[in-house]
Design a protein around this motif. Sequence first.
Motif, PDB file in Angstrom:
ATOM      1  N   SER A  19       0.797  -1.223   0.000  1.00 17.24           N
ATOM      2  CA  SER A  19       0.000   0.000   0.000  1.00 17.24           C
ATOM      3  C   SER A  19       0.827   1.269   0.000  1.00 17.24           C
ATOM      4  N   VAL A  20       2.124   1.166   0.322  1.00 14.82           N
ATOM      5  CA  VAL A  20       2.937   2.379   0.437  1.00 14.82           C
ATOM      6  C   VAL A  20       4.184   2.252  -0.406  1.00 14.82           C
ATOM      7  N   THR A  21       4.539   3.315  -1.085  1.00 17.17           N
ATOM      8  CA  THR A  21       5.796   3.337  -1.824  1.00 17.17           C
ATOM      9  C   THR A  21       6.467   4.681  -1.622  1.00 17.17           C
ATOM     10  N   ALA A  22       7.798   4.661  -1.616  1.00 15.37           N
ATOM     11  CA  ALA A  22       8.561   5.903  -1.532  1.00 15.37           C
ATOM     12  C   ALA A  22       9.304   6.079  -2.833  1.00 15.37           C
ATOM     13  N   GLN A  23       9.351   7.283  -3.349  1.00 14.48           N
ATOM     14  CA  GLN A  23       9.945   7.543  -4.649  1.00 14.48           C
ATOM     15  C   GLN A  23      11.435   7.841  -4.522  1.00 14.48           C
ATOM     16  N   PRO A  24      12.199   7.647  -5.625  1.00 14.88           N
ATOM     17  CA  PRO A  24      13.649   7.876  -5.591  1.00 14.88           C
ATOM     18  C   PRO A  24      14.033   9.281  -5.171  1.00 14.88           C
ATOM     19  N   ASN A  25      13.175  10.267  -5.437  1.00 18.24           N
ATOM     20  CA  ASN A  25      13.537  11.644  -5.086  1.00 18.24           C
ATOM     21  C   ASN A  25      13.237  11.965  -3.625  1.00 18.24           C
ATOM     22  N   GLY A  26      12.851  10.915  -2.841  1.00 21.10           N
ATOM     23  CA  GLY A  26      12.601  11.139  -1.422  1.00 21.10           C
ATOM     24  C   GLY A  26      11.160  11.440  -1.129  1.00 21.10           C
ATOM     25  N   GLY A  27      10.295  11.554  -2.165  1.00 18.66           N
ATOM     26  CA  GLY A  27       8.881  11.828  -1.939  1.00 18.66           C
ATOM     27  C   GLY A  27       8.103  10.540  -1.768  1.00 18.66           C
ATOM     28  N   SER A  28       6.792  10.652  -1.830  1.00 18.22           N
ATOM     29  CA  SER A  28       5.948   9.479  -1.662  1.00 18.22           C
ATOM     30  C   SER A  28       4.902   9.450  -2.749  1.00 18.22           C
ATOM     31  N   PRO A  69      10.921  -0.782  -5.363  1.00 23.02           N
ATOM     32  CA  PRO A  69      10.489  -1.556  -4.194  1.00 23.02           C
ATOM     33  C   PRO A  69       9.286  -0.903  -3.526  1.00 23.02           C
ATOM     34  N   ARG A  70       8.436  -1.710  -2.921  1.00 20.81           N
ATOM     35  CA  ARG A  70       7.253  -1.217  -2.213  1.00 20.81           C
ATOM     36  C   ARG A  70       7.426  -1.480  -0.724  1.00 20.81           C
ATOM     37  N   LEU A  71       7.079  -0.494   0.101  1.00 20.13           N
ATOM     38  CA  LEU A  71       7.317  -0.590   1.534  1.00 20.13           C
ATOM     39  C   LEU A  71       6.043  -0.360   2.334  1.00 20.13           C
ATOM     40  N   ASP A  72       5.897  -1.120   3.426  1.00 22.46           N
ATOM     41  CA  ASP A  72       4.853  -0.905   4.426  1.00 22.46           C
ATOM     42  C   ASP A  72       5.501  -0.826   5.797  1.00 22.46           C
ATOM     43  N   LEU A  73       5.054   0.092   6.610  1.00 20.78           N
ATOM     44  CA  LEU A  73       5.505   0.154   7.990  1.00 20.78           C
ATOM     45  C   LEU A  73       4.628  -0.787   8.803  1.00 20.78           C
ATOM     46  N   GLU A  74       5.190  -1.935   9.228  1.00 23.26           N
ATOM     47  CA  GLU A  74       4.419  -2.966   9.901  1.00 23.26           C
ATOM     48  C   GLU A  74       4.136  -2.634  11.369  1.00 23.26           C
ATOM     49  N   LYS A  75       5.200  -2.314  12.118  1.00 17.54           N
ATOM     50  CA  LYS A  75       5.023  -1.997  13.536  1.00 17.54           C
ATOM     51  C   LYS A  75       6.241  -1.266  14.064  1.00 17.54           C
ATOM     52  N   ILE A  76       6.066  -0.661  15.231  1.00 13.70           N
ATOM     53  CA  ILE A  76       7.153   0.047  15.896  1.00 13.70           C
ATOM     54  C   ILE A  76       7.198  -0.405  17.353  1.00 13.70           C
ATOM     55  N   ASP A  77       8.385  -0.737  17.822  1.00 15.66           N
ATOM     56  CA  ASP A  77       8.588  -1.078  19.232  1.00 15.66           C
ATOM     57  C   ASP A  77       9.497  -0.020  19.842  1.00 15.66           C
ATOM     58  N   VAL A  78       9.125   0.455  21.008  1.00 19.40           N
ATOM     59  CA  VAL A  78       9.951   1.426  21.720  1.00 19.40           C
ATOM     60  C   VAL A  78      10.245   0.874  23.110  1.00 19.40           C
ATOM     61  N   VAL A  79      11.511   0.644  23.379  1.00 25.95           N
ATOM     62  CA  VAL A  79      11.954   0.150  24.687  1.00 25.95           C
ATOM     63  C   VAL A  79      12.920   1.180  25.251  1.00 25.95           C
ATOM     64  N   GLY A  80      12.486   1.893  26.292  1.00 24.26           N
ATOM     65  CA  GLY A  80      13.295   2.993  26.794  1.00 24.26           C
ATOM     66  C   GLY A  80      13.395   4.055  25.712  1.00 24.26           C
ATOM     67  N   PRO A 103       7.902  13.682  18.570  1.00 24.70           N
ATOM     68  CA  PRO A 103       6.680  14.232  17.947  1.00 24.70           C
ATOM     69  C   PRO A 103       6.799  14.499  16.454  1.00 24.70           C
ATOM     70  N   ASP A 104       8.004  14.745  15.958  1.00 22.92           N
ATOM     71  CA  ASP A 104       8.156  15.078  14.543  1.00 22.92           C
ATOM     72  C   ASP A 104       8.322  13.840  13.655  1.00 22.92           C
ATOM     73  N   PHE A 105       8.176  12.635  14.224  1.00 19.83           N
ATOM     74  CA  PHE A 105       8.319  11.436  13.409  1.00 19.83           C
ATOM     75  C   PHE A 105       7.211  11.386  12.362  1.00 19.83           C
ATOM     76  N   ASP A 106       7.601  11.249  11.110  1.00 17.43           N
ATOM     77  CA  ASP A 106       6.666  11.210   9.985  1.00 17.43           C
ATOM     78  C   ASP A 106       6.817   9.864   9.276  1.00 17.43           C
ATOM     79  N   PRO A 107       5.820   8.975   9.350  1.00 16.36           N
ATOM     80  CA  PRO A 107       5.928   7.652   8.726  1.00 16.36           C
ATOM     81  C   PRO A 107       6.246   7.702   7.234  1.00 16.36           C
ATOM     82  N   THR A 108       5.660   8.660   6.516  1.00 11.38           N
ATOM     83  CA  THR A 108       5.893   8.745   5.082  1.00 11.38           C
ATOM     84  C   THR A 108       7.351   9.096   4.778  1.00 11.38           C
ATOM     85  N   LYS A 109       7.884  10.084   5.505  1.00 11.92           N
ATOM     86  CA  LYS A 109       9.282  10.449   5.311  1.00 11.92           C
ATOM     87  C   LYS A 109      10.201   9.312   5.753  1.00 11.92           C
TER      88      LYS A 109
END
Length: 208
Positions: free
Chosen positions: A46-55, A140-151, A76-82
């Motif tokens: 469902s998600v792809t990122a382009q060679p120029n850094g866009g989406s 290539p096509r990418l999906d962000l599956e999950k995020i784990d934060v420990v400390g 707070p500034d974390f952007d999944p697309t970027k």
Amino acid sequence: MARAQSPSTDLEVLQILFLAAVAAVVLYQLYATLGRRAGRQPDDASVTAQPNGGSAPLAEAPARTEGLATLKAKQPDFDPTKFLAGARAAYEQIVKAYAEGDRETLKPLLAPEVMSNFEQAMAAREAAGRSEKVEFLSPPRLDLEKIDVVGDLAKAVVRILAEVRTRTKDERGEGVDDRRTAELWTFEREVKSANPNWQLSFVAAAEA
């Protein structure tokens, strides 16, 4: 009446079995590192990122990715697309650098344990007199599956679908292998670090 085998024949059989076992181990390590053939097409994600850094405008990164809220609370500034745009660029760099044995490019992109594993595989390939080059047959096509934060350590698991062509050269000539891969790449970074870059810390095959 059956004829008894000589000790030399038994030794030859044991040597063949040993070499077969060694070959199986090497093939498994390469399989784990580079992925496996998969029936799902790269453009099914469902998600792809382009060679120029866009989406690409096809879809946005999943808004409810597991662990995303936890990470955004710390960053707070974390952007999944970027992030996926950067992950795609890193993926292409790593795959190509690994094929070419480019250790200088790989070192800052990989966690130490992964770099050690790649180093062993590259050294074995070089010792065998084999060289490789990789090209991507489609983005290539990418999906962000999950995020784990420990400390303060964040780990982001990205599902990657790719279609690649590998050209291999050795004393027997050149071989060409086209394949589709489905993999889960885990990137990590310390959220309080001044270094904004994520490092690859784990690679696993994914279901197609």
